[in-house]
Design an enzyme around this catalytic site. Structure first.
Site: not given
Length: 413
Positions: A141, A223, A259
């Protein structure tokens, strides 16, 4: 009087790639167009979804006259912090029972990463050690590099991850980089549903990674942005985190509820800290409190309350898990259908990686020239890396997307 800065010498910052792609999509007037670049869940009607459990809890909050808008503690809503850490580590986590787990409410997963990065730069491997290497996967990312760089780290390195030829995990490359990294280096690991490849290590591969990291004295920073959203199971998606904790690692874990709760604009995040003991945990949290105080001072309450109430109420928790599985199952269905349609069309190449990958994103294997053809000629928008959001596929556009990929791969090398 001279201006405070010379605007003519101020460089124009490049736009964030995913937002630039979305802006280009909106300006496209072609009748048939598809946006596979958006970084959020969409229904089969290609619309955002407010989870039913979120709507229910929002109404509960409105009707609760005991709530107010007073400041939260600097470290955040206690009920959120403890419940979020339990989601990551498990209700029966020995580390939690030993009192060596704490947390900081953060502004999304990005905020959790930033607080963790700032703490590590100040206090890990010496004090203010900007030279400690930070390793991020290749690819990763894009914000990972920026967060650690802005926190002051000067040596940010890629570690091997994606094998483009076999369209899978480069296990040998990962292991070599772990073996050759300087002791005390920091490794940012994606807990599940790796962004952007959708490719995760197997449990046995995670065990191999853990063994080397322990032996080489490397620091683990997880993460976790997609827990539950990847496989549909909270426990399965947290397997790697829990294994590392069981192996005795002190670690940080940045959690995002954007999310899996659909709370993108509420910025609900949590930084879970697993320390050596209670005393060490207290010291760590005291320093993190200082960092938060000068960063956002106090976190917002609305999204935190939604998540905390849901996680701490057994009935709501079960309902939430059902909502999360609904999203995960739709992604899995789109993967199955896209692969099947590409095979049925006789599309050149192998497409097993579409269903071997997991989570919201898929690395298609399309090269930059093919991506440009998809955008310019077929009006199908995807990231330059070939990453697509599986949620952008629907029952109405999947045939067109499959045919577009087939045409592109057949015509453009």
């Amino acid at each position: 009087m001279d201006p405070p800065f010379n605007a003519t010498q101020l460089p124009q910052a490049p736009p964030v790639a995913v937002f630039k792609l979305t802006a280009d999509f909106r300006e496209d007037t072609h009748a048939q167009k598809v946006n596979l670049g958006v970084g959020a869940y969409r229904t089969d009607d290609c619309l955002p979804w407010v989870l039913p459990v979120v709507k229910k809890v929002e109404q509960m909050i409105v009707e609760d006259n005991s709530l107010n808008h007073e400041y939260l503690p600097i470290l955040g809503l206690p009920e959120l912090r403890s419940a979020a850490s339990k989601v990551a580590l498990g209700d029966d986590s020995p580390a939690i029972k030993d009192g060596r787990v704490g947390a900081v409410q953060a502004l999304g997963g990005t905020g959790a990463l930033r607080i963790g990065a700032e703490f590590l730069r100040r206090w890990y491997n010496g004090t203010n050690n900007t030279a400690t290497p930070v390793y991020v996967s290749a690819p990763t990312w894009e914000n990972h590099n920026a967060v650690f760089s802005d926190a002051g780290f000067k040596d940010i390195r890629p570690y091997h991850y994606w094998d483009g030829e076999k369209k899978g995990l480069d296990v040998t490359g990962i292991m070599d980089d772990l073996e050759n990294a300087p002791e005390h280096s920091i490794f940012v690991l994606h807990a599940c549903a790796h962004n952007p490849t959708g490719t995760d290590p197997t449990p046995d591969e995670w065990k191999m990674i853990s063994e080397v990291m322990k032996r080489r004295k490397l620091f683990v920073f997880f993460d976790s942005a997609y827990q539950g959203f990847a496989s549909g199971s909270l426990d399965k998606d947290a397997w790697a985190i829990r294994y590392f904790v069981s192996e005795g690692f002190e670690l940080l874990c940045a959690q995002s509820f954007s999310k899996n709760f659909g709370l993108y604009n509420e910025r609900v995040g949590n930084l879970t800290v697993v320390a050596q003991d209670k005393d060490n945990l207290a010291r760590v949290l005291s320093q993190m409190e200082k960092i938060v105080r000068t960063t956002w001072s106090n976190p917002p309450s609305q999204g935190a309350r939604i998540v905390a109430i849901t996680l701490n109420n057994p009935d709501l928790f079960i309902e939430w898990k059902g909502n999360v599985k609904t999203m995960a199952d739709r992604v899995l269905l789109m993967r199955d259908q896209l692969k099947a349609k590409l095979i049925a069309l006789g599309t050149p190449g192998t497409w097993d990686h579409i269903t071997q990958q997991i989570g919201m994103f898929s690395f298609t294997g399309l090269n930059p020239k093919q991506v440009q053809y998809m955008i310019k000629e077929k009006h199908v928008y995807l990231m330059a890396s070939g990453r697509i959001n599986m949620c952008g596929l629907t029952s109405k556009n999947i045939d067109y997307v499959a045919e577009s990929i087939h045409e592109t791969v057949s015509k453009v090398q």
